[in-house]
Design a protein around this motif. Sequence first.
Motif, PDB file in Angstrom:
ATOM      1  N   SER A  10      -2.133  -8.805   5.937  1.00 37.29           N
ATOM      2  CA  SER A  10      -2.038  -8.804   4.484  1.00 37.29           C
ATOM      3  C   SER A  10      -0.675  -8.344   4.032  1.00 37.29           C
ATOM      4  O   SER A  10       0.031  -7.628   4.731  1.00 37.29           O
ATOM      5  N   ALA A  11      -0.301  -8.739   2.838  1.00 42.30           N
ATOM      6  CA  ALA A  11       0.987  -8.338   2.285  1.00 42.30           C
ATOM      7  C   ALA A  11       1.009  -6.843   2.032  1.00 42.30           C
ATOM      8  O   ALA A  11       0.007  -6.242   1.662  1.00 42.30           O
ATOM      9  N   ILE A  13       3.642  -5.602   0.115  1.00 44.56           N
ATOM     10  CA  ILE A  13       4.561  -5.440  -1.009  1.00 44.56           C
ATOM     11  C   ILE A  13       3.835  -4.691  -2.121  1.00 44.56           C
ATOM     12  O   ILE A  13       2.745  -5.089  -2.549  1.00 44.56           O
ATOM     13  N   SER A  15       4.124  -4.491  -5.291  1.00 44.51           N
ATOM     14  CA  SER A  15       3.767  -5.256  -6.483  1.00 44.51           C
ATOM     15  C   SER A  15       2.536  -6.123  -6.248  1.00 44.51           C
ATOM     16  O   SER A  15       1.712  -6.317  -7.150  1.00 44.51           O
ATOM     17  N   ASP A  16       2.383  -6.648  -5.025  1.00 42.81           N
ATOM     18  CA  ASP A  16       1.193  -7.437  -4.705  1.00 42.81           C
ATOM     19  C   ASP A  16      -0.060  -6.565  -4.730  1.00 42.81           C
ATOM     20  O   ASP A  16      -1.116  -6.972  -5.220  1.00 42.81           O
ATOM     21  N   THR A  19      -0.930  -5.790  -8.351  1.00 43.14           N
ATOM     22  CA  THR A  19      -1.535  -6.935  -9.029  1.00 43.14           C
ATOM     23  C   THR A  19      -3.007  -7.058  -8.670  1.00 43.14           C
ATOM     24  O   THR A  19      -3.862  -7.303  -9.530  1.00 43.14           O
ATOM     25  N   THR A  20      -3.317  -6.887  -7.389  1.00 41.02           N
ATOM     26  CA  THR A  20      -4.708  -6.963  -6.950  1.00 41.02           C
ATOM     27  C   THR A  20      -5.540  -5.832  -7.551  1.00 41.02           C
ATOM     28  O   THR A  20      -6.662  -6.048  -8.035  1.00 41.02           O
ATOM     29  N   HIS A  87      -5.459  -5.778   1.511  1.00 41.21           N
ATOM     30  CA  HIS A  87      -4.072  -5.392   1.765  1.00 41.21           C
ATOM     31  C   HIS A  87      -4.049  -4.298   2.815  1.00 41.21           C
ATOM     32  O   HIS A  87      -4.927  -3.426   2.831  1.00 41.21           O
ATOM     33  N   GLU A 103       3.745   0.398 -10.462  1.00 38.43           N
ATOM     34  CA  GLU A 103       3.557  -0.983 -10.934  1.00 38.43           C
ATOM     35  C   GLU A 103       2.295  -1.110 -11.782  1.00 38.43           C
ATOM     36  O   GLU A 103       2.215  -1.963 -12.668  1.00 38.43           O
TER      37      GLU A 103
END
Length: 372
Positions: A10-11, A13, A15-16, A19-20, A87, A103
């Motif tokens: 999983s990413a 990052i 910011s990712d 967002t999730t 993630h 974020e």
Amino acid sequence: MSTTGRDDASATIPSDIATTLADATFVRLVSGVTGDALAGTGVLARALADSGTPFQASAVGPFADPDRSTDADVTVALGRQYTAADHTVRDRIAPAAFEAARELGVTASPTLALAGTIAAGDTDSRVAEAAEQAGVTRRPGVAVPATDLADGLAHSTLLSAPFSGDSDAARAALASLDLPDDLSEDDHRRVASLTALAVTDAEDASPRAAEAVQRALRPYVGGPFETVGGYADVLDTVGREQPGTAVALALGHDGVREDALVAWRRHANRAHEAVQTATTGRYEGLFVARGDEMPIGTVARLLSQYRSPEPVTLVVTDGHAAARATDGRDVAAAMDAAAATVDGEAVGTGTRARARFDVSTADLIEAFREAV
């Protein structure tokens, strides 16, 4: 079977992740038991609480099964492999969690994030700057969590000195300084000098000891303990002794502070005793320590930083092993190969790894020697 967990699916990052989490209705946080992972978990948990998002947080050891019944629609794993996670954050966990919290548009906890980076041995400049802006300061001296300085020095796992694990010996060493009850900055400097000298002048100190002890000096002051470095030490040790207590501490529950200190002392005593009594052997590029039941992760770190004359350190007890590298080599790959050879299991990333196995310690050591 053998699994390393080095292939993050999983990413990571921030910011990712943010967002999730922003669209989640219920979040599950699965933490490893290291100070970095626990701090990152605490940072995200506090951010979710501030945003009004329900969450569940737990700490799971490296070979324990994280699966459990949950209604969470989003799962984030921090500091450990979990294939069901949306993630996974495996490195620089506290800084990633801190940025993800920012974020989300909520107030992140820079002091907790800073403790996580100290526990990981790599203070993040952005996190440190944010902590300083929030009122965290630095002073001379040594990073300890306890108000009793001798207690703090004896049980710190940020360093390894002749008085480690022995409060009376630490108190005797401090007595030579004739310190007042209220320490001035100059008094703190003298304590730091005494500590650094004790570490580097130890009979079996490695050349790396002088650099390693710097993490314990000139501490940040703030948070629920005497220093932020002390906070990091408590998180990192208590997570391995009492994961539930460590999670509660990371979430900000003050009621567990004394229980956490008790667990910190117990873990430190076990680790320092093992460092002093383990049977050791030296091979080309590899230092091996064997002993009875002990906190192998902490022992491997202390030996690699303060005692090992070789760049790779392997600590082995019945059925379990931990490895550390100080030259950047991928001991996780070596441990994975060694575990596969003896039909065991391995986890780790880069310069640190763990294994469990059912063969003799000699067989595991030989397999690791060939792999590394």
